[in-house]
Scaffold this active site. Sequence first.
Site, PDB file in Angstrom:
ATOM      1  N   CYS A 112       4.137  -7.392  80.697  1.00 54.49           N
ATOM      2  CA  CYS A 112       2.744  -7.801  80.454  1.00 54.49           C
ATOM      3  C   CYS A 112       1.736  -6.784  80.993  1.00 54.49           C
ATOM      4  O   CYS A 112       0.547  -6.865  80.681  1.00 54.49           O
ATOM      5  CB  CYS A 112       2.483  -9.160  81.076  1.00 54.49           C
ATOM      6  SG  CYS A 112       3.665 -10.388  80.550  1.00 54.49           S
ATOM      7  N   HIS A 251      -4.564 -10.507  82.838  1.00 55.37           N
ATOM      8  CA  HIS A 251      -3.496 -10.938  81.942  1.00 55.37           C
ATOM      9  C   HIS A 251      -3.517 -12.460  81.889  1.00 55.37           C
ATOM     10  O   HIS A 251      -3.647 -13.123  82.912  1.00 55.37           O
ATOM     11  CB  HIS A 251      -2.151 -10.423  82.480  1.00 55.37           C
ATOM     12  CG  HIS A 251      -0.985 -11.048  81.797  1.00 55.37           C
ATOM     13  ND1 HIS A 251      -0.902 -11.130  80.422  1.00 55.37           N
ATOM     14  CD2 HIS A 251       0.139 -11.648  82.284  1.00 55.37           C
ATOM     15  CE1 HIS A 251       0.220 -11.745  80.103  1.00 55.37           C
ATOM     16  NE2 HIS A 251       0.864 -12.062  81.206  1.00 55.37           N
ATOM     17  N   ASN A 281       0.378 -17.080  76.549  1.00 60.92           N
ATOM     18  CA  ASN A 281       0.699 -15.773  77.138  1.00 60.92           C
ATOM     19  C   ASN A 281       1.178 -14.840  76.035  1.00 60.92           C
ATOM     20  O   ASN A 281       2.237 -15.069  75.442  1.00 60.92           O
ATOM     21  CB  ASN A 281       1.784 -15.988  78.204  1.00 60.92           C
ATOM     22  CG  ASN A 281       2.171 -14.709  78.930  1.00 60.92           C
ATOM     23  OD1 ASN A 281       1.869 -13.602  78.475  1.00 60.92           O
ATOM     24  ND2 ASN A 281       2.854 -14.851  80.049  1.00 60.92           N
TER      25      ASN A 281
END
Length: 324
Positions: A112, A251, A281
């Site tokens: 990520c 994030h 996500n």
Amino acid sequence: MNTCIVGVGSYAPEKILDNKYFESIVDTSDEWIRTRSGIVERRQADENTAASDLAIKAANRALIDAKMEAKELDLIIVATATPDMFFPSTACLVQRGIGARAVMSFDIGAGCSGFLYGLAAAESFAKNGYNNILVIGSEILTRITDYEDRSTCVLFGDAAGAFILRKCGEDRGIIASYYGADANSWESLCMPAGGTRMPASMESVKNRMHYLKMEGNEVFKIAVRAMADSAVKTLDKAGIGAEKVSLLITHQANIRIIEATAKRLDISMDRVYINLDRYGNTSAASIPLAFDEALRNGRIKKGDYVLLVAFGAGFTWGGTLIRW
Ligand code: UT7
């Protein structure tokens, strides 16, 4: 000279998976998902779409935003944990898909944090004479999500986001950045099979080893610490305090991680951009996707300090401070 963002674009597939859908496939509830993660819905690409397809759409939008042709690009970097295939790189497929010249093109694997790692690479290449650099974060996480595992299946979605970067003056662009990685707890977030350590076999498929595995709790604790630390170190390098940050874009993994990070920095939630509720996500795509939305919604104005912070598999982390 700094490196500036001259074009931004993003793309998310149209199909929405809402929390009700998960109530029908695993033992979960809309209430649990909302309160424990902050996610309400996420997007899912259709079965004929791969990471490069989303990346190409985001890249074309960034090119339009930059008022540029793909032929003017000098470098293409794609951050992804869900590439089309082992090789060629997704960046090479994007090069062909957008009609760029035969320029250097490569992928970055940093989970990520991949998009911010991509910005670090772009900055370095820009200082070494590369002019127009395309950095994309693109993911089809729903393809490596185990829809029999309630602890992970509710979290992930598909999307892509892209920046075009170029050298510019010193009053704007990337002001400071900080990066790190530590593999001591890598097992807490990984996809065990499909690589050279555990190649695909009847056994690996039967044991569902080709899906993302995560010890959520463990990751949660490390993520909060690493994101806050990355933010502080990035601001320290820039020599500015958190009170100067107009917008924090982290994030988008969990609303509680985002809130804890903002709290540690003493940044109020009205200065934090959140779209996790609508996309879940999306790993390396989450920061450019949120940035693009924030820009279109007028949340980023000329002269603003925007702080980007990421954390992901590896574990990897990083912070990037941008003056718009
Ligand atoms: O993007 C890269 C980085 N990733 C992250 O940063 C993600 C970090 N982790 C998280 O976001 C959170 O840990 C989760 C959202 C994944 C989980 O939240 P949590 O508060 O850490 O829950 P937990 O794993 O501690 O589980 C608490 C309980 C357990 O039940 P018991 O043992 O207390 O009876 C789980 O079995 O919640 C249960 N549970 C669920 N219940 C309903 C786990 N998943 C679900 C579910 N629905 N979907």
